[in-house]
Design a protein around this motif. Structure first.
Motif, PDB file in Angstrom:
ATOM      1  N   MET A   1      40.631  12.884 -11.046  1.00 52.07           N
ATOM      2  CA  MET A   1      41.430  11.701 -11.383  1.00 52.07           C
ATOM      3  C   MET A   1      41.768  10.893 -10.138  1.00 52.07           C
ATOM      4  SD  MET A   1      44.064  13.073 -14.325  1.00 52.07           S
ATOM      5  CE  MET A   1      45.061  11.601 -14.172  1.00 52.07           C
ATOM      6  N   ALA A   2      41.965  11.571  -9.009  1.00 47.14           N
ATOM      7  CA  ALA A   2      42.332  10.868  -7.779  1.00 47.14           C
ATOM      8  C   ALA A   2      41.218   9.952  -7.295  1.00 47.14           C
ATOM      9  CB  ALA A   2      42.693  11.880  -6.686  1.00 47.14           C
ATOM     10  N   ASP A   3      39.993  10.210  -7.715  1.00 48.40           N
ATOM     11  CA  ASP A   3      38.847   9.411  -7.256  1.00 48.40           C
ATOM     12  C   ASP A   3      38.526   8.248  -8.183  1.00 48.40           C
ATOM     13  OD1 ASP A   3      38.547  11.134  -5.110  1.00 48.40           O
ATOM     14  OD2 ASP A   3      37.166  12.443  -6.196  1.00 48.40           O
ATOM     15  N   GLU A   5      38.505   4.728  -9.722  1.00 55.41           N
ATOM     16  CA  GLU A   5      38.832   3.397  -9.225  1.00 55.41           C
ATOM     17  C   GLU A   5      38.943   2.407 -10.391  1.00 55.41           C
ATOM     18  OE1 GLU A   5      39.483   2.646  -6.175  1.00 55.41           O
ATOM     19  OE2 GLU A   5      38.786   4.429  -5.086  1.00 55.41           O
ATOM     20  N   ARG A   6      39.666   1.322 -10.136  1.00 54.79           N
ATOM     21  CA  ARG A   6      39.874   0.317 -11.181  1.00 54.79           C
ATOM     22  C   ARG A   6      38.552  -0.289 -11.661  1.00 54.79           C
ATOM     23  NH1 ARG A   6      43.691  -2.356  -8.986  1.00 54.79           N
ATOM     24  NH2 ARG A   6      45.376  -1.503 -10.253  1.00 54.79           N
ATOM     25  N   TYR A   7      37.609  -0.516 -10.721  1.00 53.82           N
ATOM     26  CA  TYR A   7      36.342  -1.141 -11.119  1.00 53.82           C
ATOM     27  C   TYR A   7      35.553  -0.259 -12.078  1.00 53.82           C
ATOM     28  CZ  TYR A   7      33.485   1.826  -8.043  1.00 53.82           C
ATOM     29  OH  TYR A   7      32.833   2.883  -7.463  1.00 53.82           O
ATOM     30  N   GLN A   8      35.737   1.075 -11.957  1.00 53.22           N
ATOM     31  CA  GLN A   8      35.038   1.980 -12.864  1.00 53.22           C
ATOM     32  C   GLN A   8      35.592   1.861 -14.289  1.00 53.22           C
ATOM     33  OE1 GLN A   8      35.916   5.460 -10.465  1.00 53.22           O
ATOM     34  NE2 GLN A   8      33.732   5.702  -9.946  1.00 53.22           N
ATOM     35  N   LEU A   9      36.904   1.761 -14.410  1.00 50.42           N
ATOM     36  CA  LEU A   9      37.506   1.595 -15.738  1.00 50.42           C
ATOM     37  C   LEU A   9      37.193   0.218 -16.307  1.00 50.42           C
ATOM     38  CD1 LEU A   9      40.974   3.365 -15.326  1.00 50.42           C
ATOM     39  CD2 LEU A   9      38.821   4.264 -16.235  1.00 50.42           C
ATOM     40  N   GLN A  10      37.097  -0.786 -15.437  1.00 44.84           N
ATOM     41  CA  GLN A  10      36.694  -2.106 -15.915  1.00 44.84           C
ATOM     42  C   GLN A  10      35.266  -2.055 -16.460  1.00 44.84           C
ATOM     43  OE1 GLN A  10      38.599  -5.211 -15.981  1.00 44.84           O
ATOM     44  NE2 GLN A  10      36.914  -5.407 -17.428  1.00 44.84           N
ATOM     45  N   ALA A  11      34.407  -1.284 -15.805  1.00 48.64           N
ATOM     46  CA  ALA A  11      33.032  -1.123 -16.289  1.00 48.64           C
ATOM     47  C   ALA A  11      33.013  -0.437 -17.649  1.00 48.64           C
ATOM     48  CB  ALA A  11      32.213  -0.331 -15.276  1.00 48.64           C
ATOM     49  N   ASN A  38      49.925   7.470 -15.808  1.00 50.13           N
ATOM     50  CA  ASN A  38      51.375   7.340 -15.660  1.00 50.13           C
ATOM     51  C   ASN A  38      52.062   8.700 -15.756  1.00 50.13           C
ATOM     52  OD1 ASN A  38      51.438   4.573 -15.297  1.00 50.13           O
ATOM     53  ND2 ASN A  38      51.720   4.118 -17.467  1.00 50.13           N
ATOM     54  N   TYR A  39      51.582   9.542 -16.666  1.00 51.48           N
ATOM     55  CA  TYR A  39      52.172  10.875 -16.826  1.00 51.48           C
ATOM     56  C   TYR A  39      51.951  11.714 -15.570  1.00 51.48           C
ATOM     57  CZ  TYR A  39      53.577  15.194 -19.151  1.00 51.48           C
ATOM     58  OH  TYR A  39      54.243  16.345 -19.502  1.00 51.48           O
ATOM     59  N   ALA A  40      50.743  11.634 -15.023  1.00 50.68           N
ATOM     60  CA  ALA A  40      50.448  12.407 -13.812  1.00 50.68           C
ATOM     61  C   ALA A  40      51.337  11.982 -12.648  1.00 50.68           C
ATOM     62  CB  ALA A  40      48.976  12.243 -13.442  1.00 50.68           C
ATOM     63  N   ALA A  41      51.605  10.684 -12.576  1.00 53.47           N
ATOM     64  CA  ALA A  41      52.421  10.187 -11.460  1.00 53.47           C
ATOM     65  C   ALA A  41      53.899  10.497 -11.649  1.00 53.47           C
ATOM     66  CB  ALA A  41      52.216   8.684 -11.312  1.00 53.47           C
ATOM     67  N   SER A  42      54.419  10.339 -12.869  1.00 50.57           N
ATOM     68  CA  SER A  42      55.858  10.491 -13.088  1.00 50.57           C
ATOM     69  C   SER A  42      56.281  11.937 -13.327  1.00 50.57           C
ATOM     70  CB  SER A  42      56.290   9.628 -14.283  1.00 50.57           C
ATOM     71  OG  SER A  42      55.619  10.036 -15.470  1.00 50.57           O
ATOM     72  N   ASN A  43      55.454  12.725 -14.016  1.00 53.79           N
ATOM     73  CA  ASN A  43      55.851  14.097 -14.350  1.00 53.79           C
ATOM     74  C   ASN A  43      55.315  15.135 -13.378  1.00 53.79           C
ATOM     75  OD1 ASN A  43      55.981  12.442 -16.940  1.00 53.79           O
ATOM     76  ND2 ASN A  43      56.928  14.338 -17.633  1.00 53.79           N
ATOM     77  N   TRP A  44      54.101  14.928 -12.884  1.00 61.02           N
ATOM     78  CA  TRP A  44      53.517  15.888 -11.958  1.00 61.02           C
ATOM     79  C   TRP A  44      53.641  15.442 -10.506  1.00 61.02           C
ATOM     80  CZ3 TRP A  44      48.461  16.065 -15.287  1.00 61.02           C
ATOM     81  CH2 TRP A  44      48.726  16.757 -16.491  1.00 61.02           C
ATOM     82  N   PRO A  49      45.898   8.824  -7.747  1.00 57.21           N
ATOM     83  CA  PRO A  49      45.751   7.533  -7.061  1.00 57.21           C
ATOM     84  C   PRO A  49      47.115   6.864  -6.867  1.00 57.21           C
ATOM     85  CG  PRO A  49      45.115   7.309  -9.349  1.00 57.21           C
ATOM     86  CD  PRO A  49      45.374   8.771  -9.131  1.00 57.21           C
ATOM     87  N   ALA A  50      47.227   6.093  -5.798  1.00 52.46           N
ATOM     88  CA  ALA A  50      48.508   5.467  -5.474  1.00 52.46           C
ATOM     89  C   ALA A  50      48.941   4.473  -6.545  1.00 52.46           C
ATOM     90  CB  ALA A  50      48.413   4.779  -4.112  1.00 52.46           C
ATOM     91  N   ALA A  51      47.978   3.784  -7.159  1.00 54.35           N
ATOM     92  CA  ALA A  51      48.263   2.814  -8.222  1.00 54.35           C
ATOM     93  C   ALA A  51      47.468   3.199  -9.458  1.00 54.35           C
ATOM     94  CB  ALA A  51      47.906   1.399  -7.775  1.00 54.35           C
ATOM     95  N   ASN A  52      48.030   2.919 -10.607  1.00 52.84           N
ATOM     96  CA  ASN A  52      47.359   3.245 -11.862  1.00 52.84           C
ATOM     97  C   ASN A  52      46.099   2.387 -12.001  1.00 52.84           C
ATOM     98  OD1 ASN A  52      46.588   3.599 -14.597  1.00 52.84           O
ATOM     99  ND2 ASN A  52      48.694   4.069 -15.161  1.00 52.84           N
TER     100      ASN A  52
END
Length: 284
Positions: A1-3, A5-11, A38-44, A49-52
């Motif tokens: 998940m840390a790897d 990137e936004r461009y991959q989700l846009q694809a 969001n769950y990974a950032a807030s609960n874990w 990644p630094a930004a969703n």
């Protein structure tokens, strides 16, 4: 998940669009992915990644708004068609949806006999799409619930008022509409119809209407109040709204007296305060 990137989700979103997925389905897919990050950032407390990466994606515009409002004539035809329904809960459930403007999930899953307060005329929903809320019940809704109260199941506070599934309700509705010759009507259109009806009855009082429907914002509520160009033209030209064409459950005023409080409520010669608008409810 840390790897990721936004461009991959846009694809991914672009690929779903090319594969002819609807805009709503693409939006739900993005929402689920965004929720995971969001769950990974807030609960874990994951630092990466630094930004969703699911935020700020370019998505197709969702245009799934409906404006279907059933008329009194259509509702009478559907009620007649429901007389042959094998389930004794389908017709009362549909009638309660029209009388309360509740979501079908609220009526089928959230309504428990222990949460019905007949004295206050309120149904307390412990959970729902917008959280817990209290649903004001019209005299028509109270009559429906009191009819069902004769069932021994109502003695159990945790028992559901309507022990049927949404699939059962939807199938019975579709068959009834087919027998009645009513085209293009969904179960959820009863919520649109009820919101539009209450808007007419309460003269567009937004705070009051939001209590009835459970919407949090005016914009959410306005998606369900379906006043169209024909309604505006009718008012402009002084054309009467007939009972048959009115939203199901709404009885148009037949005279100026219908907009006044009954004689038993206003003494002869009594002058109401200047900030009080007298009107009366008329129920089907």
């Amino acid at each position: 998940m840390a790897d990721v990137e936004r461009y991959q989700l846009q694809a991914l979103m672009d690929s779903m669009r090319l594969d002819d997925y609807s805009a709503a389905t693409i939006g739900l897919e993005r929402a689920l992915i965004r929720q995971v990050f969001n769950y990974a950032a807030s609960n874990w407390r994951w630092p990466k990644p630094a930004a969703n990466p699911a935020k700020d994606l370019q998505l197709p515009q969702i245009d799934n708004a409906r404006s279907r409002v059933l008329s009194n004539d259509e509702w009478k035809l559907i009620c007649k068609a429901l007389e042959v329904c094998r389930s004794k809960y389908v017709a009362p459930a549909l009638a309660l949806l029209l009388e309360s403007a509740m979501r079908s999930s609220e009526a089928l899953l959230g309504a428990r006999w222990g949460d019905v307060n007949f004295e206050r005329c309120i149904l307390s929903l412990r959970d729902g799409k917008a959280g817990a809320r209290k649903v004001p019940l019209t005299p028509g809704a109270i009559a429906i619930l009191k009819t069902l109260q004769a069932n021994p199941r109502s003695a159990n506070p945790s028992a559901r008022v309507f022990p049927i599934t949404y699939e059962c309700l939807k199938s019975a509705w579709n068959r009834a509409c087919e027998r009645a010759g009513v085209v293009g009507a969904h179960v959820h259109d009863l919520r649109h119809t009820a919101a539009t009806r209450f808007s007419l009855e309460f003269h567009g009082n937004m705070p009051l209407l939001k209590v009835i429907t459970g919407h949090k914002t005016d914009s959410q509520l306005m998606r369900y109040i379906n006043i169209g160009p024909d309604d505006v033209v009718r008012l402009m030209h002084g054309r009467p709204l007939t009972e048959g064409s009115a939203p199901a459950g709404y009885l148009p005023p037949t005279s100026a007296r219908d907009n006044q409080l009954p004689a038993r409520d206003v003494a002869v010669g009594e002058v109401l305060p200047c900030n009080v608008i007298p009107f009366s409810r008329r129920f089907a």
